[in-house]
Motif scaffolding. Structure first.
Motif, mmCIF file in Angstrom:
data_model
loop_
_atom_site.group_PDB
_atom_site.id
_atom_site.type_symbol
_atom_site.label_atom_id
_atom_site.label_comp_id
_atom_site.label_asym_id
_atom_site.label_seq_id
_atom_site.Cartn_x
_atom_site.Cartn_y
_atom_site.Cartn_z
ATOM 1 N N MET A 1 0.836 -1.199 0.000
ATOM 2 C CA MET A 1 0.000 0.000 0.000
ATOM 3 C C MET A 1 0.869 1.247 0.000
ATOM 4 N N TYR A 2 1.541 1.532 1.138
ATOM 5 C CA TYR A 2 2.298 2.764 1.235
ATOM 6 C C TYR A 2 3.740 2.543 0.794
ATOM 7 N N ASN A 3 3.926 1.845 -0.334
ATOM 8 C CA ASN A 3 5.288 1.567 -0.778
ATOM 9 C C ASN A 3 5.856 2.779 -1.505
ATOM 10 N N ILE A 4 6.011 3.872 -0.776
ATOM 11 C CA ILE A 4 6.454 5.136 -1.343
ATOM 12 C C ILE A 4 7.963 5.222 -1.265
ATOM 13 N N TRP A 5 8.592 5.723 -2.328
ATOM 14 C CA TRP A 5 10.011 6.046 -2.282
ATOM 15 C C TRP A 5 10.153 7.543 -2.406
ATOM 16 N N CYS A 6 10.979 8.131 -1.598
ATOM 17 C CA CYS A 6 11.173 9.584 -1.633
ATOM 18 C C CYS A 6 12.591 9.880 -2.077
ATOM 19 N N ASN A 713 2.703 -3.659 6.005
ATOM 20 C CA ASN A 713 2.960 -3.130 4.662
ATOM 21 C C ASN A 713 4.443 -3.222 4.336
ATOM 22 N N ASP A 714 4.762 -3.578 3.095
ATOM 23 C CA ASP A 714 6.080 -3.345 2.501
ATOM 24 C C ASP A 714 7.242 -4.025 3.206
ATOM 25 N N HIS A 715 7.012 -5.071 4.000
ATOM 26 C CA HIS A 715 8.125 -5.677 4.716
ATOM 27 C C HIS A 715 9.217 -6.170 3.778
ATOM 28 N N HIS A 716 8.830 -6.671 2.607
ATOM 29 C CA HIS A 716 9.868 -7.149 1.685
ATOM 30 C C HIS A 716 10.687 -5.991 1.153
#
Length: 967
Positions: A1-6, A713-716
């Motif tokens: 879901m919140y797999n955001i990269w900044c 979310n996004d653990h991988h």
């Protein structure tokens, strides 16, 4: 879901073992209950009965039970002899008497064996089928299990075919205190001094093992007899592979011990386990059925090719049952056109929700109906509907990915089959099998569905069309109802043949040898015809590409569209065998190409080394602690990985060993902040769902902190960077592993525990072996299902797993990482990274080149954090690492570059600012390493073009090794 990269920085299920009448069973713990063969056989005059059973317990004794009959109409007294210390006891067995020979199993209890421990066999052992041929004879079938726990039972069963309603002889052998790996029928143990008990006839044999001693060991199977040989469940499906179970088992457990003690264990997760029953072990958090255990339970489960939604009184039928939907490609909605991109592809497509084609329901269901679940496993879950809490009348539905039928198991209910699309006609058809009642349903949308009703009693369900929304059966009904969509009348026979059987759960197994691997997806079965019907299951396009020849021969012409993964194809098989013949075994820390996979040598020119040395010392002198000890596992992991790759490049590629060693010491100190669990938001071991989560959301109350890590979310995405960093550190300094290995293994177990023997984490939390890629969304409900944005960080985890396994000498983990990378390359190129010849995504969409965010129900060419085209394309590049050339083919990179980043293109690379510019040019090195090398070595290079998760040192080395450095 919140797999955001900044850019700023061991049980075989009782159901299986009891599958045939009088099938031998071993179950229960501490001698509480056993039921085993062989049968007691009466002689012709019914005056004497005799039978003997021998089995071994873990306390160094053999128990022999002999049954001798008493006169007719009396019970049998059984003497019990323990060869270690003589005991006597009585076992009562009811015998059929009266002068006729009889055959029945015994005993039903052994009250004197109170100290024995015979553990159940592992539930994750899959079963294939093998058809025996020829006259009645003795058949031996074996199953192998990993030995990792104290007092694990290994059973060898020799099956002798006998007349109808008889049982087969079973001998149980217990192997004590081993940590062994079984390949084929050999068990290899590395523990010296282990005592293994085996039997030869009735004699006890003790063997003291030294390192590398092998023992023959097999496990139980069952046989249904009836005067001729029938399908035998055999070993695991893997053991039917053409490689014969040779090579490395890919799915050995990483560990089975508790997580490191410095990680606090805590209950009370912010998301309650809604309606989950009979579950004490780990619970999956990122699977297709998750919506049924979250929030209002109103959103769908995308089983592929169907979706199921608890209707909760909605729709024209106003039903409270389980609504079934299948969406045709013609029903997808698109838009708007992205006119700046060549060929103006549509920005997104989405499948309609709320279409209730058919509904499995009951007359008793209404506003008080409740939905519960159990057995939430890696490929499956059981969903139940009851009219009210505690009702003994229940509708149960086993949901398994790829199932051809939606099956409802009715217990004392009046079946209501409803439709919000409206019934056009319902016609009763001829029975395809005895006791299987068939109806052909045509809805007003013109689509045809098939209904198969299999009553437990054999009584006609007598369905009556009550209205345009209701087809009703008999009251107080028991049995199974199966529904399937029929796209082509010529395919109807496939459903007829498979009716009466359905999958109940699935398992993945596999072996790797050299650069080849075979893995299997196999299913346990239920239903009245499960013993003599083969499953019909739907495969996705990437499966078809890798089937072995035997599985490919089971492919049919029956296809149904999926929501976001192209067309699914029906396969007639109880298990599939898939092959990957080009594992990236030579892929390491250095730049790499698949075409040169046999040559892992890296040679840099003196000019390239000088270019690297010009910037590496400066980058290594940065404040590592300030960049790594952050309030985010994601950003911290990225920084640790960046510095690890920098140190590796200096040490192995740039002749800077001394500088690298100094930087390595600082990196080790930074990593140990995390392995000591002393970061800003330490990890917790969540005892509710069972996993390692950030404590951030527990402290702040904000579910979105650290991209939802606390909510799985996004653990991988997060932990893959830690695995890579640890792999580099351990490679350069093996002494470091002593104090850090368990922590890193715990991260790997959280994301991708490969075995149910590990009861601290669910099996493959993130990676979906059916879809061939991971899902990022954890415990958040969503109408469009699970999703994944950064396909490249999915591959990063598999790469980190491979390299960590290589560093610590875990051959199974390394092979698993290699296999996951190969499967990912296939699935990402099928669904996420779209070349012009892609046939799995709609023609209106493939011009986008990447999916952006791929959900189970829609695909949207965007990101969670911005709409700049460099973000949307770049999130599928980051991080640019050695594996990138495997997952992102040169054809794809060339098409993407021409579409977006070439001179004058819509997002000309020269005009990109910030860290995304470096990412795009690093990706360009795949097809034009010279241009990339020139870009990164220019005199006026702006360091703002390097994002916080990469180094200029690495980008220069990458482009140089790929061919960009001057000779």
């Amino acid at each position: 879901m919140y797999n955001i990269w900044c850019p700023i920085l061991l049980t075989v299920s009782q159901a299986f073992l009891a599958g045939a009448l009088h099938t031998p069973r071993i179950f229960g713990v501490n001698g509480q209950s056993y039921e085993v063969g062989p049968p007691i056989t009466a002689n012709a005059n019914a005056q004497s009965y005799s039978s003997t059973i021998t089995f071994v317990d873990p306390h160094l004794s053999i128990q022999t039970v002999t049954v001798t009959s008493l006169p007719a109409s009396q019970t049998a007294a059984t003497s019990f002899d323990n060869q270690t210390s003589t005991q006597t006891g009585t076992i009562i067995s009811s015998l059929e008497t009266g002068g006729n020979p009889a055959s029945l199993p015994f005993p039903t209890s052994l009250p004197t064996v109170t100290s024995a421990t015979i553990q159940p066999l592992s539930s994750d052992v899959p079963f294939g089928t093998e058809t025996a041929t020829g006259p009645l004879s003795t058949i031996t079938e074996t199953i192998t299990l990993p030995l990792t726990t104290f007092e694990t039972v290994i059973v060898t069963q020799t099956v002798t075919t006998v007349p109808v309603e008889t049982t087969a002889v079973t001998t149980a052998t217990t192997v004590l205190n081993t940590t062994a790996t079984i390949n084929g029928t050999e068990v290899t143990t590395s523990i010296a001094g282990t005592t293994v008990l085996t039997t030869t006839g009735t004699a006890l044999v003790e063997t003291t093992l030294s390192a590398a001693t092998t023992v023959t060991a097999t496990a139980a199977t069952t046989l249904t007899t009836g005067g001729s040989l029938s399908n035998l469940p055999t070993a695991t499906a893997s053991c039917l592979l053409s490689m014969g179970c040779s090579g490395q088992d890919v799915f050995e457990p990483i560990a089975i011990t508790s997580p490191p003690s410095n990680i606090e264990q805590q209950g009370g997760h912010p998301v309650p386990r809604l309606g989950i029953q009979n579950t004490t072990g780990p619970i999956e958090t990122n699977k297709f059925y998750q919506n049924f255990v979250l929030d209002t339970q109103e959103f769908p489960a995308f089983v592929m090719p169907y979706s199921l939604t608890w209707s909760q009184g909605s729709g024209n039928a106003q039903s409270y049952g389980m609504a079934i939907s299948h969406i045709e490609d013609s029903q997808k909605s698109y838009g708007p056109a992205e006119t700046d991109i060549p060929n103006s592809p549509d920005q997104y497509y989405i499948n309609p929700l709320g279409i209730q084609s058919l509904i499995l329901s009951a007359a008793e269901f209404g506003t008080s109906t409740v939905l519960t679940t159990d057995s939430l496993l890696v490929f499956s879950a059981n969903v139940h509907l009851q009219a009210s809490n505690g009702s003994s009348s229940i509708l149960s539905m086993p949901l398994v990915q790829g199932m051809a039928f939606v099956t409802g198991q009715y217990v004392n209910l009046q079946p209501n089959i409803q439709s919000s699309v409206f019934f056009g006609s319902v016609t009763e058809a001829a029975q395809p099998k005895a006791g299987v009642f068939k109806y052909r349903i045509t809805l007003l949308d013109g689509h045809v569905w098939l209904l198969y009703a299999i009553p437990t009693s054999g009584v006609d369900p007598n369905f009556q069309l009550i209205s345009s929304t209701l087809l009703q059966g008999s009251a107080n009904w028991y049995g199974d109802i199966q529904l399937a969509k029929l796209p082509d009348d010529s395919m109807e026979y496939l459903y007829d043949d498979a009716a009466g059987t359905y999958p109940t759960s699935g398992t993945v197994t596999g072996y790797a040898q050299d650069s080849k691997a075979q893995y299997s997806l196999s299913w346990t079965k239920g239903g009245a015809y499960s013993s003599n019907s083969t499953l019909l299951m739907f495969a996705l396009p990437h499966h078809l590409e890798s089937f072995d020849s035997n599985t490919a021969a089971s492919v049919t012409n029956l296809t149904l569209a999926t929501t976001t993964s192209g067309n699914s194809t029906a396969i007639i098989a109880d298990y599939w065998v898939l092959e990957e013949n080009e594992l990236p075994t030579s892929l390491g820390f250095a730049p790499w190409r698949p075409a040169n996979s046999s040559d892992s040598t890296v040679n840099l020119t003196s000019e390239a080394i000088a270019a690297i040395q010009k910037v590496s010392a400066t980058e290594a002198s940065q404040n590592m602690s300030a960049q790594t000890n952050l309030n985010s596992m994601y950003y911290s992991g990225k920084a640790l990985s960046k510095f690890a790759q920098l140190v590796y490049t200096m040490h192995d590629l740039a002749d800077q060993e001394d500088l690298a060693k100094t930087a390595l010491l600082e990196l080790e100190s930074c990593f140990e902040v995390f392995s000591n669990n002393q970061q800003i938001y330490p990890l917790l071991y969540d005892t509710d769902w069972k996993g390692l989560v950030s404590s951030a959301s527990y402290v702040t109350g904000n579910s979105g902190d650290d991209f939802g890590n606390s909510y799985y979310n996004d653990h991988h995405f997060h932990y893959g960077y830690f695995l890579h960093a640890a792999a580099v550190i351990g490679y350069l300094d093996p002494t470091w592993l002593t104090n850090n290995k368990d922590y890193v293994n715990a991260l790997a177990r959280d994301v991708s525990n490969p075995s149910s023997l590990d009861q601290y984490f669910p099996v493959f939390r993130s990676f979906d072996w059916y879809h061939g890629h991971s899902w990022a969304k954890g415990l958040f409900s969503s109408g469009d299902g699970k999703d994944e944005e950064s396909s490249s960080e999915d591959a990063m985890f598999a790469y980190g797993l491979k390299m960590w396994g290589q560093t610590i000498g875990d051959a199974s983990m390394e092979a698993r990482g290699n296999l996951m990378l190969s499967v990912l390359a296939r699935s990402l190129q099928s669904y996420f990274l779209m070349t012009s010849d892609n046939t799995n995504q709609p023609a209106e969409f493939i011009g986008n080149k990447v999916t952006g965010i791929l959900f189970e129900n829609k695909v949207d060419h965007t990101t969670y954090f911005g709409t700049d085209l460099s973000y949307i394309q770049g999130i599928h590049m980051i991080p640019v690492m050695p594996f990138s050339t495997l997952t992102r083919t040169q054809q794809f990179v060339a098409e993407e570059w021409t579409t977006y980043f070439a001179d004058g293109a819509v997002r000309d690379a020269t005009n990109i600012t910030g860290g995304w510019k470096g990412i795009v040019y690093a990706n360009f090195a795949n097809i034009n390493p010279t241009a990339a090398y020139d870009f990164f070595t220019q005199d006026d290079f702006d360091m703002s073009w390097i994002d916080g998760g990469a180094s200029l040192t690495w980008y220069i080395a990458l482009s140089a090794v790929l061919g960009g450095a001057p000779s």
